[in-house]
Every structure is written in structure tokens, then in C-alpha cells.
Design a protein around this motif. Structure first.
Motif, mmCIF file in Angstrom:
data_model
loop_
_atom_site.group_PDB
_atom_site.id
_atom_site.type_symbol
_atom_site.label_atom_id
_atom_site.label_comp_id
_atom_site.label_asym_id
_atom_site.label_seq_id
_atom_site.Cartn_x
_atom_site.Cartn_y
_atom_site.Cartn_z
ATOM 1 N N ALA A 42 0.836 -0.737 0.214
ATOM 2 C CA ALA A 42 -0.165 -0.272 -0.380
ATOM 3 C C ALA A 42 0.769 1.450 -0.155
ATOM 4 O O ALA A 42 0.802 2.430 -0.791
ATOM 5 N N LYS A 43 2.022 0.808 0.662
ATOM 6 C CA LYS A 43 2.816 2.958 1.132
ATOM 7 C C LYS A 43 3.762 2.695 -0.306
ATOM 8 O O LYS A 43 3.539 3.767 -1.180
ATOM 9 N N HIS A 46 1.045 4.329 -3.089
ATOM 10 C CA HIS A 46 0.671 5.763 -2.726
ATOM 11 C C HIS A 46 2.027 6.844 -3.062
ATOM 12 O O HIS A 46 1.961 8.031 -2.951
ATOM 13 N N SER A 164 -1.238 6.851 11.712
ATOM 14 C CA SER A 164 -2.026 5.844 10.040
ATOM 15 C C SER A 164 -0.790 6.714 8.632
ATOM 16 O O SER A 164 -0.602 8.470 8.759
ATOM 17 N N TRP A 212 -3.109 -8.594 5.959
ATOM 18 C CA TRP A 212 -4.042 -8.262 4.932
ATOM 19 C C TRP A 212 -5.633 -8.562 4.368
ATOM 20 O O TRP A 212 -6.603 -7.981 5.265
ATOM 21 N N ARG A 222 -15.114 -1.095 5.877
ATOM 22 C CA ARG A 222 -13.546 0.080 5.969
ATOM 23 C C ARG A 222 -12.353 -0.193 5.035
ATOM 24 O O ARG A 222 -12.142 0.475 4.891
ATOM 25 N N MET A 223 -12.249 -1.654 5.367
ATOM 26 C CA MET A 223 -11.124 -1.665 4.799
ATOM 27 C C MET A 223 -11.229 -2.452 2.718
ATOM 28 O O MET A 223 -9.962 -2.127 2.249
ATOM 29 N N TRP A 224 -11.964 -2.805 2.360
ATOM 30 C CA TRP A 224 -12.186 -3.404 0.921
ATOM 31 C C TRP A 224 -11.846 -2.796 -0.020
ATOM 32 O O TRP A 224 -11.858 -3.775 -0.848
ATOM 33 N N LYS A 225 -12.466 -1.357 0.103
ATOM 34 C CA LYS A 225 -11.499 -0.710 -1.215
ATOM 35 C C LYS A 225 -10.615 -0.429 -1.187
ATOM 36 O O LYS A 225 -9.384 -0.160 -2.066
ATOM 37 N N ARG A 226 -9.710 0.034 -0.101
ATOM 38 C CA ARG A 226 -8.526 0.228 0.538
ATOM 39 C C ARG A 226 -7.738 -1.034 -0.347
ATOM 40 O O ARG A 226 -6.973 -0.530 -0.876
ATOM 41 N N TYR A 227 -8.095 -1.980 0.254
ATOM 42 C CA TYR A 227 -6.939 -3.521 -0.439
ATOM 43 C C TYR A 227 -7.663 -3.648 -1.591
ATOM 44 O O TYR A 227 -6.836 -3.965 -2.811
ATOM 45 N N THR A 230 -5.458 -1.087 -3.806
ATOM 46 C CA THR A 230 -4.175 -0.927 -3.656
ATOM 47 C C THR A 230 -3.185 -2.026 -4.095
ATOM 48 O O THR A 230 -2.109 -1.942 -4.836
#
Length: 268
Positions: A42-43, A46, A164, A212, A222-227, A230
């Protein structure tokens, strides 16, 4: 001199957990200033668009691979890393080291109830002597400088920042000189795990790159879209890097063959 590889335009140190601990311990004993950061999928994603985050990572003294995706990608690229150095594991090892060495730690981040419980847990395990101070991670931009001054006055040997990304990386990079602490490290959501607010994935999931997914199962809304975003972008950027690298090598090899042929022609 620490060997470094490049992955998605980011440097990553070729270090084991033990080598990282020895480097940090040596630095604290000598009174040097060391800024450490971990990179995961993820990092790295970004960092492709967030220039402030990229700057804070690239300018760090130690850059460890936190995430099996990073380890696997480095291996596929032909520049292997010895192992994953997870931020939370490094933090736990450093807390134990502090108890043995007499180092003092400042904890900065998390909700008030989280950091209170975590500090209470560590105090019960290792004694109050390792605690230089602590503060929750909720503040305005106008409070940043005063917070940095307060942390500096604690005379801590180690600072863990449990906020974060990219906020923690940017804060550390911006105030590292004012903080004057020998070792500074961002630890993300580690405070939540140590306090017992969230659970960490079983070891078999950690070793197979599924940590993850375990976190997703705890907070799917909260996490589905992020993972989803990314992880997909990480795969895309990595494949682009592999293709570009192969094309570059092919062109260099072609150029070398052309020069060799030209040299051979001249000698005839």
C-alpha cells in the motif's frame, strides 16, 4: 554499508530482523540519530503519487520491507530480500531490548484509551522505567511543533509513532531534527494490536502474505476498497517495472552486440 535494492522506485534495505536490531542498538549506544520506516504494498503504491510521502521514505536512514508482497516482488525481480521485517515485530523486539538496556521509549499515536491501555500493558510487563512519555495521535496542524518540543523534552531514546500513513512519515521527517531522539520509527496500527483493540493474524497467514485479508475480515466495510485498489495497483506497477526492466536489458544487450560487431569489422 547497508545494501539497498530498488522496488517501484523506492529503496529497500537488504536486512534481516536481527541485523536491523543490531544496527538500531548500535546507533542508540553511540548517540546517533536514526530514522526508520517500513514499506508495504500500500505504501509503495501511494508513493507513486504522494511526493511528500515519497520524500519522507527515501530520506529515512533505514527502510525495511514490511509485507510479504514486497519480499515476493523483490525475489521475482531478481533482487531478493532475506526476510520480512514487520513493523510490529520490530517494535516488540525493541521494547524487550529497551528493558534490557535501560532505554526509554516515548509512544505517540492512537486513541487515548488505546495508548493508555498499551502503556499499562508494557509497564506491567517491563516496568515503568522504560516509559519516557506518551500522547494520543489526535491533534491539529497548529499543535505539531509544541508536540515535537514536548517529545524532545522527554529525553527518550526511542520514539514510536502509531499514526496512519502518510501523516506519521511526514511528521517524523519534518521534525526529526527538533525531536533529537536517537531512534524514531512509525508503527502504524501496532498500538491497536498491543492494546488488544484489534487482533493480529495467525502466524501462518502472516507468512503467506494474508495478514491484509485477516484485517479485512475484521473491518470489511472500511477495508475492502483500500485493499482492492492498492493490491491491484501494486500488481500493475510491479508488472510495468518488470516489463520496463526487461526491455532495458534487451536494448543494452542489443547495443553491446552492435558495438562488438562494429569492433570486429574494424579489425578486419
Amino acid at each position: 554499508m547497508i545494501k539497498r535494492i530498488q522496488l517501484l522506485k523506492s529503496p529497500v534495505d537488504v536486512l534481516t530482523m536481527q541485523e536491523t536490531l543490531e544496527k538500531i542498538d548500535h546507533s542508540i549506544q553511540r548517540g546517533e540519530h536514526l530514522q526508520q520506516v517500513v514499506v508495504n504494498a500500500a505504501k509503495l503504491v501511494h508513493m507513486q503519487t504522494d511526493l511528500a510521502l515519497r520524500k519522507s521514505v527515501v530520506e529515512s536512514d533505514l527502510i525495511n520491507a514490511d509485507g510479504m508482497a514486497v519480499v515476493w516482488a523483490a525475489r521475482l525481480k531478481g533482487t531478493p530480500l532475506p526476510e520480512r521485517v514487520a513493523g510490529i515485530d520490530l517494535m516488540e523486539n525493541l521494547v524487550r531490548l529497551s528493558a534490557r538496556r535501560g532505554y526509554k521509549i516515548y509512544f505517540f499515536g492512537g486513541k487515548e484509551e488505546v495508548i493508555q491501555k498499551m502503556v499499562a500493558n508494557y509497564t506491567r510487563q517491563y516496568g515503568k522505567e522504560i516509559i519516557a512519555g506518551f500522547r494520543n495521535g489526535y491533534f491539529s496542524s497548529g499543535e505539531e511543533l509544541e508536540i515535537a518540543k514536548s517529545i524532545a523534552q522527554s529525553e527518550a531514546d526511542i520514539l514510536f509513532v502509531g499514526i496512519s500513513s502518510p501523516t506519521k512519515e511526514i511528521f517524523i521527517n519534518r521534525y526529526r531534527e527538533k525531536l533529537g531522539i536517537p531512534f524514531i520509527m512509525g508503527v502504524g496500527g501496532a498500538f491497536d494490536v498491543i492494546s488488544g483493540k484489534t487482533k493480529r493474524a495467525p502466524v501462518w497467514m502472516q507468512n503467506n502474505g494474508l495478514e491484509w485479508f485477516y484485517r479485512f475480515l475484521q473491518e470489511p466495510g472500511r477495508m475492502w476498497k483500500r485493499y482492492l485498489v492498492t493490491n491491484t495497483l501494486f500488481l500493475y506497477y510491479f508488472l510495468c517495472e518488470l516489463i520496463f526492466r526487461r526491455e532495458k536489458f534487451a536494448k543494452e544487450e542489443e547495443g553491446g552486440n552492435s558495438r562488438q560487431k562494429a569492433s570486429s569489422f574494424k579489425t578486419r
